[in-house]
Scaffold this motif. Structure first.
Motif, short mmCIF file in Angstrom:
data_model
loop_
_atom_site.label_atom_id
_atom_site.label_comp_id
_atom_site.label_asym_id
_atom_site.label_seq_id
_atom_site.Cartn_x
_atom_site.Cartn_y
_atom_site.Cartn_z
N LYS B 544 42.00 -12.01 26.05
CA LYS B 544 42.03 -13.31 25.39
C LYS B 544 42.42 -14.42 26.38
N GLY B 545 42.76 -14.03 27.58
CA GLY B 545 43.09 -15.04 28.60
C GLY B 545 44.47 -15.65 28.42
N CYS B 546 45.43 -14.86 27.93
CA CYS B 546 46.76 -15.43 27.69
C CYS B 546 47.50 -15.73 28.99
N GLY B 547 47.18 -14.98 30.06
CA GLY B 547 47.83 -15.25 31.35
C GLY B 547 49.12 -14.48 31.56
N LEU B 548 49.47 -13.61 30.62
CA LEU B 548 50.71 -12.85 30.75
C LEU B 548 50.71 -11.95 32.00
N CYS B 549 49.58 -11.31 32.25
CA CYS B 549 49.50 -10.39 33.40
C CYS B 549 49.71 -11.16 34.71
N ALA B 550 49.09 -12.36 34.78
CA ALA B 550 49.22 -13.15 36.01
C ALA B 550 50.67 -13.59 36.19
N MET B 551 51.29 -13.99 35.08
CA MET B 551 52.68 -14.44 35.15
C MET B 551 53.60 -13.31 35.58
N GLU B 552 53.33 -12.10 35.10
CA GLU B 552 54.24 -10.98 35.37
C GLU B 552 53.82 -10.14 36.57
N CYS B 553 52.74 -10.54 37.25
CA CYS B 553 52.36 -9.79 38.44
C CYS B 553 53.38 -10.07 39.54
N PRO B 554 54.09 -9.03 40.03
CA PRO B 554 55.15 -9.29 40.99
C PRO B 554 54.64 -9.84 42.31
N THR B 555 53.38 -9.52 42.66
CA THR B 555 52.92 -9.81 44.02
C THR B 555 52.00 -11.01 44.12
N GLY B 556 51.73 -11.69 43.00
CA GLY B 556 50.84 -12.84 43.04
C GLY B 556 49.39 -12.45 43.26
N TYR B 557 49.04 -11.23 42.81
CA TYR B 557 47.69 -10.72 43.05
C TYR B 557 46.72 -11.12 41.94
N ILE B 558 47.26 -11.58 40.80
CA ILE B 558 46.38 -11.97 39.69
C ILE B 558 46.41 -13.49 39.56
N LEU B 559 45.24 -14.09 39.53
CA LEU B 559 45.14 -15.54 39.35
C LEU B 559 44.36 -15.82 38.08
N MET B 560 44.74 -16.89 37.38
CA MET B 560 43.97 -17.30 36.20
C MET B 560 42.96 -18.35 36.65
#
Lengths: 333, 564
Positions: B544-560
């Motif tokens: 759904k594109g909530c962005g939770l995974c990007a926010m909680e990615c410890p290494t900054g590997y996920i970008l929205m």
């Protein structure tokens, strides 16, 4: 691990082969960043396939079962708002009569647990049914449009506790449901938070192993009702624990047997200012706003003292250590 | 689904049927795996990606880790000892508690490879592959040779000396034992590099001939001539340059007689010679107009030597007079008896350019037997006069190509603008080998773009725990007498702990955060590595594109990214 790169991984195949049990599948209609959807998946994941669920009315029931579809991967029944406890009791008695060991779970939101369904739960606990009751606490009636419940924290804004000339948000305090439930002299009652998935799983497994009524209370931020970005759900949940506003504790027969220590308690303001439901405490020069901020800080300080939450050393299971990651994901076990 | 079953309307639904509805249609932004360079990688002059080999080491694959490391830098046991490790200055962990001890891990892997005699991983070039000549078997030359080999080219390295190593042998044994240099260079040569010893350009062959015989020539002669030094045109008769003394000590094991000395300069050569003198009982000062380095507050005019080396020199009794310069030599005949020193500093002018300013009235006298300049070295031009045109260094472009020459390249200390470190030389060698390979394939050389770096603010450090940095054991001052190496390597246990401290900035840590925390089960875990290098795949049918995974990615590997 296979290090061969593969650009053509089949999504269909992957969905079928996830190395975990998912009691709730994708396609449910929860809002973006829903804490409750996450909590329900984590609970069912730890509880495993051999369960049946009685679910009180509420967000969870609504968003998982838009007729004619269902997101449930386990036998599931919708009760009405007030009787999840009673339905679960009946299921348990029926399974017992058939000689089956399937565990009964009962799910409810804070409305269905703290307020409307309370008498049925009390009866279920008092009769000693072998049921794990899980309360997904998002601190208001979110499904019907954010009305206050007895779980809504003090000073929070809801549609039925608006701030204004008379009040600064909700006048009353959040009900201490855990102590009330534990007062039924049940073997196990615990709180936990979606910010600490391993803690949720650990507590669910512990409760599953107990023959008798058990109760788990999970703090689940609601981006819509609390007024924060869905991306911040975990962050908000973590701050609730780190400030002391949501104590993560375990009770056995009313005795406090464990708590998640807080390594460095954070000021409540850090938690409150992330949420629109507390914005009236920050956007006005009103002296009452300052008082309420101090009041909420005092509530947190009281929790920390009352439940002995202040950590004295660096602990792998404290509020900072319990979510530490490792390469390969070992920490979530 | 059993369609024959008659059900009450609204009373029943089959499980999992919500999957028919794709919540991905709600999305206005989409998570995406995006590799970004860790600052250790971006700041490494050799181009190493420490995060990559530390990940392999952490996964229990030391040999693969070493192979990953030497795919960039073939001399890890050496650089792990002598590199000033800008990777650690850049390390994001430094903003959290202390930077990772990357140089110690690098050294550990290098030493492990020596211990186990691991072969350098490369397939032999075809017999008809172009042949490259490399002049100079120092770090730049060896690195270039290795990378030519990796690029499928044949290569011969020429050196004046009998064995490969070049300037590495002038680094004192207590910092870099000769045995380590030999162990690493000999194994490297065995990978398939031809070595011709006792070769001097202009004596055995001149540059023209090399150019004719080989497809390309890489010049890495180093800087073997000391810069000229005098005070107002006056030089003592018995002047000894720092580099010369170090080389003499390495070859003969003796120093000219002296009781007191002053070393001029603030680079590693100055520190090396000062420490060598102190070890031989000479009362030694270093004079330098720069400031003492402080890693926490770097200044533009800091001493160039590594802070670690400076501290060890001070511990051993070297006296450093920083913010000082020499005003006059005190001579008895042509022999030095002392120097007149004056306080001075480098101060910015109106345009911010640094100038040396001496402060009148602060003169004092220092009595010494020897003045030893260690203020820098220049290229020995013999055999390549047409290329150097009387300059101190060789001028090259970003890919190491010598201006106005199709098949001559250069690298290492000899080129203009080089920082004078082993690591930088290794980096020059690698880049140039790549350029040579591309040129020979008639490919154009692209513009070198700086990588996109992941910064501390891009990480979610909630998921990490403070942990003390592993420190190498250091020999107590009292025991630092002979040639014994001062710093010991880390133990296996220390390395295991240290690798776990790596934040894995900008790369997937496989921590399961996204998979565990997605409320929509829209992150799928995969046994096979996905094309983007992670073990997770986004299920865009449901995300759904909530962005939770990007926010909680410890290494900054996920970008929205926007997705409408």
């Amino acid at each position: 691990m296979n290090t061969e790169k593969n650009s053509a991984i089949s999504i269909e195949q992957l969905r079928r082969n996830q190395p975990r049990f998912e009691g709730i599948k994708s396609g449910h209609r929860a809002c973006l960043g829903c804490g409750q959807a996450l909590a329900a998946r984590l609970v069912t994941e730890a509880a495993g396939p051999d369960v049946v669920v009685a679910n009180a009315t509420g967000c969870l029931e609504i968003f998982t079962t838009p007729w004619p579809e269902s997101a449930w991967h386990i036998p599931w029944m919708h009760s009405v708002f007030e009787n999840a406890g009673a339905i679960a009791s009946g299921m348990e008695a029926a399974l017992k009569a058939q000689g089956k060991s399937t565990k009964v779970l009962a799910f409810g939101g804070d409305g269905g647990t703290f307020d409307i369904g309370f008498q049925a739960i009390s009866g279920m606990l008092e009769r000693g049914h072998n049921v794990l009751y899980v309360c997904f606490d998002n601190e208001a009636y979110m499904n019907t449009g954010i009305q206050r419940s007895s779980s809504t924290p003090h000073a929070a804004m809801t549609t039925t506790s608006p701030p204004g000339s008379e009040r600064m948000g909700k006048r009353h305090l959040k009900k201490d449901i855990l102590t009330i439930v534990a007062a039924h002299h049940i073997p196990y009652a615990a709180t936990t938070s979606i910010a600490y998935p391993s803690d949720i799983r650990k507590k669910v497994r512990r409760a599953m192993d107990i023959e008798g009524p058990t109760f788990i209370h999970i703090h689940c931020p609601c981006p819509l009702g609390w007024g924060h970005d869905g991306a911040n759900s975990i962050k908000v949940a973590r701050l609730a624990v780190q400030t002391g506003l949501f104590p993560v504790i375990e009770l056995e027969r009313t005795e406090l047997i464990g708590s998640m220590p807080i390594r460095h308690p954070k000021p409540v303001v850090e938690y409150l200012k992330m949420q629109q439901r507390f914005r009236h405490l920050f956007t006005t020069k009103d002296a009452r706003a300052r008082e309420e901020l101090e009041h909420i800080q005092a509530l947190a300080d009281h929790n920390i003292k009352h439940f002995n939450l202040q950590g004295d050393t660096m602990d792998a299971l404290d509020s900072d250590g319990a979510d530490t990651v490792r390469r390969g994901g070992m920490r979530w076990a | 689904m059993n369609t024959k079953l008659k059900l009450t309307r609204g009373g029943f639904a089959w499980g999992d049927t919500s999957c028919n509805y794709h919540t991905g249609t709600w999305r206005v932004q989409r998570p995406q795996h995006e590799y970004r360079a860790a600052p250790c990688h971006a700041s490494c002059p050799a181009g190493e990606d420490p995060q990559a080999y530390i990940a392999l080491l952490d996964s229990g694959k030391p040999q693969q880790a070493w192979e990953e490391l030497v795919s960039i830098n073939p001399l890890p046991a050496i650089t792990g000892r002598v590199c000033p490790h800008p990777c650690e200055t850049g390390c994001n962990r430094g903003d959290y508690d202390q930077p990772l001890a990357i140089h110690s891990i690098e050294r550990y892997l290098g030493d492990l490879a020596i211990e186990h005699d691991w072969a350098y991983p490369v397939t032999a070039p075809p017999a008809d592959a172009p042949h490259i000549a490399v002049l100079g078997a120092g770090p730049a030359g060896l690195s270039a040779a290795w990378h030519c080999l990796r690029n499928g080219l044949q290569v011969t390295v020429f050196d004046e000396e009998a064995e490969a190593g070049g300037t590495l042998f002038t680094i004192p044994n207590y910092r870099l034992p000769d045995d380590v240099v030999r162990a690493e260079t000999r194994r490297l040569l065995k990978a398939g590099i031809n070595f011709t010893a006792d070769f001097k350009l202009g004596r055995e062959m001149n540059l023209d001939e090399l150019q004719r015989r080989y497809a390309a020539v890489f010049l890495a002669p180093g800087v073997m001539k000391s810069s000229e030094w005098s005070i107002d045109g006056v030089t003592p008769r018995d002047l000894h340059q720092g580099l010369h003394l170090l080389k003499e000590w390495g070859d003969v094991g003796a120093l000219p007689p002296m009781k007191t000395a002053v070393v001029i300069g603030g680079g590693n050569t100055a520190i090396d010679i000062a420490r060598l003198l102190v070890r031989n009982g000479v009362d030694t000062h270093i004079i330098i107009h720069s400031s003492m380095p402080d890693p926490a507050h770097p200044l533009a005019d800091d001493m160039r030597a590594m802070p670690r080396e400076i501290n060890q020199a001070l511990e051993e009794g070297v006296k450093i007079l920083n913010h000082h310069g020499i005003k006059r030599l005190l001579l008895r005949g042509e022999k030095v008896t002392g120097i007149e020193i004056i306080r001075m500093r480098k101060l910015p002018d109106d345009n911010g350019k640094l100038h040396r300013i001496a402060f009148d009235g602060t003169e004092s006298i220092l009595h010494v037997d020897q003045v030893i300049p260690a203020i820098g070295q220049i290229v020995d031009q013999q055999g390549m006069e047409d290329l150097v045109h009387g300059e101190h260094h060789i001028k090259v472009d970003a890919w190491g190509q010598v201006a106005g020459s199709e098949n001559v390249f250069a690298g290492g200390d000899a080129i203009d603008g080089n920082g004078g470190t082993v690591t930088e030389a290794v980096g020059n060698g690698r880049m140039t080998a790549q350029a040579i390979a591309m040129k020979l394939k008639q490919q154009g050389l692209p513009v070198i773009e700086p990588p996109v770096v992941v910064h501390y603010e891009n990480l979610n450090t909630e998921y990490f725990e403070p942990a003390p940095r592993a420190e190498q054991a250091v020999l107590p001052v009292a025991e630092r007498v002979g040639e014994t190496e001062i710093e010991a390597g880390l133990s296996v246990q220390q390395v295991e702990k240290e690798t776990r401290r790596c934040f894995s900035c900008g790369s997937c840590l496989s921590c399961d955060n996204c998979w565990t925390l997605c409320p929509d089960n829209a992150v799928l875990k995969s046994k096979k590595m996905a094309a983007d290098g992670s073990y997770y795949v986004f299920d865009y049918d449901y995300c759904k594109g909530c962005g939770l995974c990007a926010m909680e990615c410890p290494t900054g590997y996920i970008l929205m990214v926007e997705d409408i």
